[in-house]
Design an enzyme around this catalytic site. Structure first.
Site, PDB file in Angstrom:
ATOM      1  N   PHE A 110       0.818  -1.229   0.000  1.00 58.72           N
ATOM      2  CA  PHE A 110       0.000   0.000   0.000  1.00 58.72           C
ATOM      3  C   PHE A 110       0.843   1.266   0.000  1.00 58.72           C
ATOM      4  O   PHE A 110       0.371   2.340  -0.356  1.00 58.72           O
ATOM      5  CB  PHE A 110      -0.958   0.006   1.203  1.00 58.72           C
ATOM      6  CG  PHE A 110      -0.333   0.474   2.498  1.00 58.72           C
ATOM      7  CD1 PHE A 110       0.280  -0.406   3.363  1.00 58.72           C
ATOM      8  CD2 PHE A 110      -0.360   1.821   2.838  1.00 58.72           C
ATOM      9  CE1 PHE A 110       0.860   0.038   4.544  1.00 58.72           C
ATOM     10  CE2 PHE A 110       0.217   2.273   4.024  1.00 58.72           C
ATOM     11  CZ  PHE A 110       0.830   1.383   4.875  1.00 58.72           C
ATOM     12  N   LYS A 111       2.111   1.141   0.408  1.00 53.41           N
ATOM     13  CA  LYS A 111       2.945   2.336   0.517  1.00 53.41           C
ATOM     14  C   LYS A 111       3.139   3.051  -0.820  1.00 53.41           C
ATOM     15  O   LYS A 111       3.459   4.236  -0.853  1.00 53.41           O
ATOM     16  CB  LYS A 111       4.285   1.974   1.143  1.00 53.41           C
ATOM     17  CG  LYS A 111       4.115   1.525   2.600  1.00 53.41           C
ATOM     18  CD  LYS A 111       5.418   1.207   3.268  1.00 53.41           C
ATOM     19  CE  LYS A 111       5.242   0.947   4.759  1.00 53.41           C
ATOM     20  NZ  LYS A 111       4.625  -0.369   5.048  1.00 53.41           N
TER      21      LYS A 111
END
Ligand SMILES: *Cc1c(COP(=O)(O)O)cnc(C)c1O
Length: 494
Positions: A110-111
């Site tokens: 998700f980063k």
């Protein structure tokens, strides 16, 4: 709108300054002084990801022009970077429970959502503040952040990126992802030590005035890309709003219905973004904070005592193996209605004793919104198994921490969305162990088997990773970090 320090120890700054500076020089984090409110009609408008991003960034980055914001969004949030224009994907795995896939970006975690856009924010912020220095981003990583930052910052004008990871301390996939990064401004080093050694080393570099002076003579300044920077947090608010909009659009909830978000948590960044979405007006009932065996946060929510004097465990959800959750500070500042005095005292105590305890009023405020708990490694594996058996859906080990906790605490009165923080292909051996109950050690064999089981294409981030060229093979001692930075920057900064 201006940004203030959680510890009341700095002047007001504009958003571009908060992003350029990263954190408050004397300790403390920048937070928005007030929160823009969403029009409730917007939540049933079916708005696209990009339109939601525009709404959020226009609300928070008030010294950016709309044109600048559009430029950032168009550069970062495209099908080229995320496989499709929808950027994220949400699917229901059982009645009342959806999975919010946040890992369609270039590195499968998700980063990417924040680290794809943050370099553009930073570039514009520097221009606004007449900062013409070359920015060298230093990152210590236990795996996911390093690669996501490399992909975000590679080939960015006026910036370079250097990543330090623990030699023999990251997974084979994570290591290959990092050392095969191309780009004309990237450097990656394996450090003979563990993650803490890397992190302490990088912090030491930031605090080394002689190094800073030396670099400044060549027009170079140091900066950081971790989630203490508002420029990384702000983009994460977008997907919680979009998640709600999609649930309404798909008639899974009625407009105005409250929902819960369950978030596998380490540094408290991702869950904090959901709290900001709530403050903007998304009807969120509970935030469910899911920890692994490094349960410093779930203990805090249970007892009101934050205590990092404890053993550190390496688990099968390694990106949550963390004892100092930096962004909790922002949450405490918000939940105490901006009581910088209290926050300052707690963090002073954390610095000197490794622990602090909050008062009853604060605990009550927290309890009205947070549910929490922790999940051990066996339960992670059995959850991967149960989820696959029940729905044919394969989840990664971090997402499984969230699903397991929902199963334990639920069923809930309200619709619940679990944030899926990584693609199962990124942690293939453990994921496959969850499904077939066997031990595995060849990540690539497991990737192929998961593809066959899940009938989902292998994520581009790991596809043919083994065949890519290695560009970064340096292994260094901790004591060599400073020299490496000086030498590499001579090359990278021209
Ligand atoms: C970074 C990370 C987390 C933890 O997120 P925080 O914002 O630090 O709480 C969870 N899962 C994965 C896969 C990650 O990479």
């Amino acid at each position: 709108m201006v940004y203030i320090s959680t510890r009341g120890n700095y002047q007001h700054v504009q958003s571009s300054m908060a992003i350029s500076m990263g954190m408050v020089p004397n300790g403390g984090l920048f937070v928005p002084e007030s929160i823009p409110r969403l029009d409730q009609n917007f939540l049933s408008s079916g708005a696209s990801y990009q339109a939601v991003a525009r709404e959020v960034f226009n609300g928070f980055l008030t010294d950016f022009t709309s044109e600048e914001i559009d430029l950032c969004i168009n550069s970062a949030y495209s099908s080229k970077n995320f496989g499709s224009d929808s950027i994220i994907n949400q699917l229901q795995i059982e009645p009342g429970l959806s999975i919010l896939e946040l890992w369609h970006g270039p590195t499968a975690a998700f980063k990417d959502v924040a680290l794809q856009i943050m370099p553009y924010f930073l570039q514009i912020s520097k221009k606004k503040n007449n900062n013409s220095a070359h920015t060298a981003i230093l990152v210590a990583t236990s795996g996911d952040t390093g690669k996501a930052a490399l992909e975000g910052f590679k080939n960015c004008d006026g910036m370079s990126i250097m990543v330090f990871y623990p030699h023999e301390g990251v997974s084979e996939i994570q290591k290959l992802q990092m050392i095969t990064t191309d780009g004309n401004n990237t450097a990656v080093f394996a450090v003979k030590g563990n993650f803490d050694d890397c992190q302490t080393g990088v912090k030491k570099m930031f605090g080394d005035q002689s190094l800073r002076d030396l670099l400044l003579q060549s027009g170079i300044e140091l900066s950081s890309a971790n989630s203490i920077n508002w420029g990384r947090l702000c983009p994460q608010i977008v997907y919680y709003i979009k998640s709600y909009i999609d649930l309404v659009a798909n008639h899974q909830i009625a407009p105005g219905d409250a929902i819960n978000f369950c978030i596998p948590t380490g540094n408290f960044g991702n869950i904090l973004a959901a709290y900001y979405a709530k403050m903007m007006g998304v009807p969120i009932k509970k935030l469910i904070c899911a920890s692994n065996k490094n349960r410093v946060l779930s203990d805090f929510f249970a007892k009101g005592v934050y205590d990092c004097n404890r053993r550190f465990y390496r688990t099968n959800s390694p990106s949550m193996d963390i004892l100092i959750s930096s962004n909790l500070e922002r949450f405490l500042f918000e939940i105490t209605c901006h009581n910088a005095e209290k926050v300052h005292a707690w963090y002073k105590s954390l610095n000197s004793t490794g622990r602090f305890e909050v008062d009853a009023t604060t605990r009550q405020a927290i309890e009205s919104i947070v549910l929490s708990g922790w999940v051990d490694e066996d339960e992670v594996l059995s959850t991967i198994n149960n989820t696959y058996k029940a729905s044919g859906y394969v989840v990664d080990t971090h997402t499984a921490v969230g699903i397991a906790l929902c199963k334990r605490l639920g069923p809930f009165e309200h619709y619940t969305v679990v944030a899926s923080t990584a693609s199962p292909y990124k942690f293939s051996c453990d994921v496959l162990s969850g499904i077939d109950g066997l031990k595995h050690d060849d990540e690539f064999e497991c990737i192929d088997k998961i593809a066959a089981l899940s009938k989902k294409p292998v994520h581009s981030a790991v596809f043919q990773l083994r065949k890519r060229s290695v560009f970064h093979d340096s292994v260094i001692d901790i004591s060599q970090m400073k020299d490496c930075i000086i030498k590499s920057l001579k090359k990278l900064a021209g």
